[in-house]
Enzyme design. Structure first.
Site, PDB file in Angstrom:
ATOM      1  N   THR A  79       0.828  -1.206   0.000  1.00 45.23           N
ATOM      2  CA  THR A  79       0.000   0.000   0.000  1.00 45.23           C
ATOM      3  C   THR A  79       0.860   1.254   0.000  1.00 45.23           C
ATOM      4  O   THR A  79       0.393   2.319  -0.390  1.00 45.23           O
ATOM      5  CB  THR A  79      -0.922   0.025   1.244  1.00 45.23           C
ATOM      6  OG1 THR A  79      -0.145  -0.322   2.388  1.00 45.23           O
ATOM      7  CG2 THR A  79      -2.067  -0.968   1.100  1.00 45.23           C
TER       8      THR A  79
ATOM      9  N   LEU B  14      12.912  -8.237   6.221  1.00 46.96           N
ATOM     10  CA  LEU B  14      12.895  -7.435   7.454  1.00 46.96           C
ATOM     11  C   LEU B  14      13.681  -6.135   7.271  1.00 46.96           C
ATOM     12  O   LEU B  14      14.063  -5.483   8.229  1.00 46.96           O
ATOM     13  CB  LEU B  14      13.424  -8.255   8.636  1.00 46.96           C
ATOM     14  CG  LEU B  14      12.619  -9.538   8.934  1.00 46.96           C
ATOM     15  CD1 LEU B  14      13.240 -10.314  10.100  1.00 46.96           C
ATOM     16  CD2 LEU B  14      11.153  -9.226   9.244  1.00 46.96           C
ATOM     17  N   SER B  15      13.924  -5.775   6.024  1.00 45.93           N
ATOM     18  CA  SER B  15      14.440  -4.450   5.661  1.00 45.93           C
ATOM     19  C   SER B  15      15.845  -4.134   6.152  1.00 45.93           C
ATOM     20  O   SER B  15      16.116  -3.042   6.662  1.00 45.93           O
ATOM     21  CB  SER B  15      13.483  -3.348   6.125  1.00 45.93           C
ATOM     22  OG  SER B  15      12.300  -3.419   5.399  1.00 45.93           O
TER      23      SER B  15
ATOM     24  N   ASP C 229       9.634   1.283   4.664  1.00 46.06           N
ATOM     25  CA  ASP C 229      10.735   0.667   5.416  1.00 46.06           C
ATOM     26  C   ASP C 229      11.657   1.724   6.031  1.00 46.06           C
ATOM     27  O   ASP C 229      12.079   1.610   7.183  1.00 46.06           O
ATOM     28  CB  ASP C 229      11.553  -0.253   4.502  1.00 46.06           C
ATOM     29  CG  ASP C 229      10.692  -1.295   3.811  1.00 46.06           C
ATOM     30  OD1 ASP C 229       9.556  -1.528   4.258  1.00 46.06           O
ATOM     31  OD2 ASP C 229      11.155  -1.865   2.804  1.00 46.06           O
TER      32      ASP C 229
ATOM     33  N   TYR D  29       8.161  -7.425  -7.942  1.00 40.87           N
ATOM     34  CA  TYR D  29       7.799  -6.201  -7.208  1.00 40.87           C
ATOM     35  C   TYR D  29       7.508  -5.072  -8.185  1.00 40.87           C
ATOM     36  O   TYR D  29       6.477  -4.401  -8.115  1.00 40.87           O
ATOM     37  CB  TYR D  29       8.949  -5.823  -6.261  1.00 40.87           C
ATOM     38  CG  TYR D  29       8.610  -4.674  -5.332  1.00 40.87           C
ATOM     39  CD1 TYR D  29       8.088  -4.912  -4.067  1.00 40.87           C
ATOM     40  CD2 TYR D  29       8.791  -3.354  -5.730  1.00 40.87           C
ATOM     41  CE1 TYR D  29       7.755  -3.869  -3.213  1.00 40.87           C
ATOM     42  CE2 TYR D  29       8.465  -2.302  -4.891  1.00 40.87           C
ATOM     43  CZ  TYR D  29       7.963  -2.567  -3.635  1.00 40.87           C
ATOM     44  OH  TYR D  29       7.629  -1.523  -2.804  1.00 40.87           O
TER      45      TYR D  29
END
Ligand code: GLA
Length: 423
Positions: A71, A162-163, A209, A258
């Site tokens: 989003t 997890l960036s 992120d 992506y």
């Protein structure tokens, strides 16, 4: 005391899971446990390599997204937390224009560049590109930077969604900001990290992120409006644990998938005649969907329905309503699986296994960009060990893979951590 703060020893991520990601720095020898203190490792590596004391150490956390997936680049809402896995850089300014970097997690590999020449990427040390990218963006905006020696160390699991890449961009930005007295605020710094990733590293990610890595607050999730950039902290209810389980699925094709999803969302927004899908609500979607091809219709339906969920989830969390939270997380997962098509069978199985344990007392869903990576569960703390036991017993049989369980604490982002450290 919030029981979400309970810490558990973590398993080591199997080496194969650390080498496969194309999203985020390639893996090296990361020691993904809390016993590995990134600040200490960074300082130690600095002393060994540069034979002097680092003047300062900076750090930034990885993140887990509770709800609101894909989003952010649709200008929508997200509800992530920063986690207690971080990347640290020990640094000391230099009298010249040279930036020298050494990576503790990559066998002490080094990479360097000059601030007064064009900054190129280093294919042999891809981890360094996140730092190079941030310097490139800052210089492009006219900021003067001085040379610096730095040693980098982290325990954010790599390639797990997890960036780790955002954490590295944010800690690098924090370091350049402070050492050069640039006075850039946290939100702007996050956007500089995103710009480095988009323009220099070449991943078309959104802003979630980097924003949560800067703005995260201990024991809270953050409801972020990715258009206005307003962020509201929402407390994780007492007695609730944040459990992340890595599927350890090889994350192939992440970047191309992506970017394809992003392009499909942009095409759908053009169909509705709006700047971003954030501007279409579920009723408007039903009215205007005719004429969209089947795939683009489902991509848009995911984003438009998912965009309602962070708002509802923030309310549910604030009210301590884990039953509602569980419903929302289940809806989010189904939408990612069926409409956005970013889950993979082992991740779906992992969600089912955990869901069997939690039932309606909490929730579980895939988290992050997709195609592997982690699932996140929110559950009453007494369920943590039953969750661990269930995934360890049942997941290998259905996937041929070993899960890795991280019981996390929602943590301070780079901004709040700095405020706490400096009073
Ligand atoms: C990745 C991107 C984020 C966001 C998520 C999906 O983590 O870096 O910007 O789009 O995927 O929610």
């Amino acid at each position: 005391m919030p029981v979400s703060g309970t810490l558990y020893a973590t398993n080591l991520v199997p080496a194969h899971a650390l080498r496969e990601s194309s999203h985020g720095p390639p893996a090296g020898r990361f020691t993904m446990t809390r016993a590995f203190d990134p600040r200490e490792e960074a300082a130690l590596t600095f002393r060994q390599r540069f034979r002097s004391e680092p003047g300062a150490t900076f750090e930034a956390p990885g993140r887990v997204n509770l709800i609101g997936e894909h989003t952010d680049y649709n200008d929508g809402f997200v509800l992530p937390c920063a986690i207690d896995y971080r990347i640290a850089i020990a640094a000391c300014p230099r009298p010249d224009n040279r930036v020298r970097m050494v990576a503790a997690n990559f066998d002490g590999q080094d990479s360097s560049f000059d601030l007064d020449g064009p900054i190129e990427s280093d294919a042999g040390a891809p981890w360094s590109n996140y730092v190079r990218g941030v310097a490139h963006v800052l210089l492009g905006r006219g900021h003067a930077l001085r040379g610096v020696d730095m040693a980098i160390a982290g325990n954010v699991p790599l390639g797990a969604g997890l960036s780790s890449s955002a954490a590295l961009e944010v800690v690098a930005g924090t370091l350049f900001n402070r050492l050069n007295g640039l006075g850039i605020d946290g939100t702007a710094l996050a956007l500089i990290g995103q710009e480095a990733e988009n323009g220099f590293v070449g991943i078309n990610c959104g802003n979630m992120d980097q924003l949560i890595s800067v703005l995260g607050e201990r024991d809270h999730a953050l409801l972020i409006d990715c258009r206005s950039l307003e962020a509201r902290p929402v407390r994780i209810p007492e007695g609730t644990s944040l459990v992340i389980v890595n599927s350890n699925v090889r994350r192939g094709l992440v970047d191309s998938e992506y970017n394809t999803r992003r392009a499909q969302c942009e095409a759908a927004a053009a169909h509705f005649g709006v700047p971003a899908l954030r501007d279409v609500d579920p009723a408007g979607f039903e009215q205007g969907r005719a004429g969209l091809d089947e795939v683009t219709m489902r991509r848009a339906r995911h984003v438009i329905t998912e965009n309602q969920r962070p708002l509802a989830a923030a309310e549910a969390l604030a009210a301590g309503d884990l039953v509602r939270m569980g419903e929302l997380m289940a809806g989010s997962h189904a939408s990612m699986r069926d409409d956005f098509e970013i889950t993979v069978p082992p991740v779906d199985r992992l969600v089912e296994i955990i869901s069997d344990v939690i039932d309606s007392d909490g929730g579980v869903r895939m988290t992050g960009g997709g195609f592997g990576g982690c699932v996140v569960a929110l559950a009453p703390t007494p369920m943590v060990e039953p969750i661990r036991a269930a995934v360890e017993e049942r997941y290998p049989a259905v996937s041929g893979l070993q899960p890795t369980v991280y019981v996390c604490r929602a943590s301070d982002g780079a901004d709040a951590a700095a405020r706490r450290a400096h009073g």
